[in-house]
Design a protein around this motif. Structure first.
Motif, PDB file in Angstrom:
ATOM      1  N   GLN A 136       0.877  -1.234  -0.028  1.00 33.38           N
ATOM      2  CA  GLN A 136       0.116  -0.149   0.013  1.00 33.38           C
ATOM      3  C   GLN A 136       0.835   1.211  -0.087  1.00 33.38           C
ATOM      4  N   SER A 137       1.995   1.180   0.776  1.00 35.59           N
ATOM      5  CA  SER A 137       2.750   2.349   0.917  1.00 35.59           C
ATOM      6  C   SER A 137       3.384   2.592  -0.671  1.00 35.59           C
TER       7      SER A 137
ATOM      8  N   MET B 280       1.083   4.057  -2.995  1.00 35.87           N
ATOM      9  CA  MET B 280       0.526   5.684  -2.917  1.00 35.87           C
ATOM     10  C   MET B 280       1.711   6.395  -3.334  1.00 35.87           C
ATOM     11  N   GLU B 281       3.177   5.700  -2.925  1.00 34.01           N
ATOM     12  CA  GLU B 281       4.125   6.434  -3.398  1.00 34.01           C
ATOM     13  C   GLU B 281       4.388   6.500  -5.003  1.00 34.01           C
TER      14      GLU B 281
ATOM     15  N   TRP C 225       1.784   6.232  -7.202  1.00 30.14           N
ATOM     16  CA  TRP C 225       0.675   7.083  -7.689  1.00 30.14           C
ATOM     17  C   TRP C 225       0.943   8.737  -7.626  1.00 30.14           C
ATOM     18  N   SER C 226       1.760   9.076  -6.429  1.00 29.41           N
ATOM     19  CA  SER C 226       2.041  10.465  -6.172  1.00 29.41           C
ATOM     20  C   SER C 226       3.472  10.884  -7.171  1.00 29.41           C
TER      21      SER C 226
ATOM     22  N   GLN D 172      -7.877   9.373  -2.023  1.00 28.12           N
ATOM     23  CA  GLN D 172      -6.944   8.958  -1.174  1.00 28.12           C
ATOM     24  C   GLN D 172      -7.339   8.910   0.214  1.00 28.12           C
TER      25      GLN D 172
ATOM     26  N   LEU E 208      -8.924   5.194   0.124  1.00 29.60           N
ATOM     27  CA  LEU E 208      -7.912   4.397   0.568  1.00 29.60           C
ATOM     28  C   LEU E 208      -7.458   4.223   1.786  1.00 29.60           C
ATOM     29  N   LYS E 209      -7.182   5.395   2.564  1.00 38.34           N
ATOM     30  CA  LYS E 209      -6.823   5.491   3.777  1.00 38.34           C
ATOM     31  C   LYS E 209      -7.731   4.767   4.663  1.00 38.34           C
TER      32      LYS E 209
ATOM     33  N   GLY F  71      -1.204   5.399   4.522  1.00 37.67           N
ATOM     34  CA  GLY F  71      -1.850   6.152   3.574  1.00 37.67           C
ATOM     35  C   GLY F  71      -1.916   7.813   3.751  1.00 37.67           C
ATOM     36  N   PRO F  72      -2.447   8.484   2.679  1.00 37.67           N
ATOM     37  CA  PRO F  72      -2.192   9.878   2.965  1.00 37.67           C
ATOM     38  C   PRO F  72      -3.198  10.307   3.596  1.00 37.67           C
TER      39      PRO F  72
END
Length: 193
Positions: free
Chosen positions: A108-109, A112-113, A115-116, A136, A139-140, A151-152
């Protein structure tokens, strides 16, 4: 920040009330679940005996969520857990579960990285920022139940959120269906192992 590394100490009194030693007030199981969702480590000890009761209370939190219909653990997984208590697999199961959840958190980390850092041609579209914040946050919220989730944090503008939510509802339903399918596939793979 150092306090976040140290477990939050909760003391259980003889009356079975739970006492938060940081804030000097009584807490409920739901409060403890919220601390954990926020990424805090929690340790619950019996005031009189000093026994560590953390595992007992974490299992109680899970049981309450499951009994309210918030089913995260499939019956097959629960059945396998019960079997593991009576077989030689008992020593392997905790390490396997810990490694599986660690892999899920890492995945998951990394997702998210990635995607950013991806360039997005839709970024210039009006309302895209609000839609991205909503995704976001979604997802969190899904991953929030896993301790240490990275998650963000949602940053929704209060005026834009209802508009973005109305526009994004069909996309969110499709995303939710895809995520549910991925989770079902993962559960099936775990069951085979």
């Amino acid at each position: 920040m150092a306090d976040d590394k140290k477990p939050l100490l909760i003391k259980r009194y003889a009356s079975r009330r739970l006492y938060n030693t940081e804030t000097s007030d009584y807490v409920t199981l739901e409060d403890i679940a919220a601390f954990i969702r926020d990424g805090r480590e929690v340790q619950i000890v019996d005031l009189k005996t000093g026994d560590d009761l953390t595992r007992q209370y974490l299992l109680q939190i899970i049981a309450e969520h499951e009994s309210r219909g918030e089913n995260v653990l499939p019956v097959d997984v629960l059945t396998d857990l019960v079997r593991s208590y009576t077989t030689s697999a008992q020593s392997v199961v905790p390490q396997f579960l810990a490694a599986s959840f660690e892999m899920l958190r890492d995945g998951q980390s990394k997702l998210m990285e990635q995607w950013s850092h991806l360039p997005n041609p839709m970024a210039s579209m009006p309302g895209f920022d609000a839609l991205q914040r909503q995704q976001q946050a979604f997802l969190k919220s899904i991953m929030g139940g896993f301790a240490g989730s990275s998650g963000p944090a949602p940053e929704a503008d209060e005026e834009e959120a209802p508009k973005a939510k109305a526009k994004a509802a069909p996309a969110a339903d499709d995303d939710l269906a895809a995520i549910k399918k991925q989770l079902a596939d993962l559960q099936a793979k775990l069951s085979k192992l």
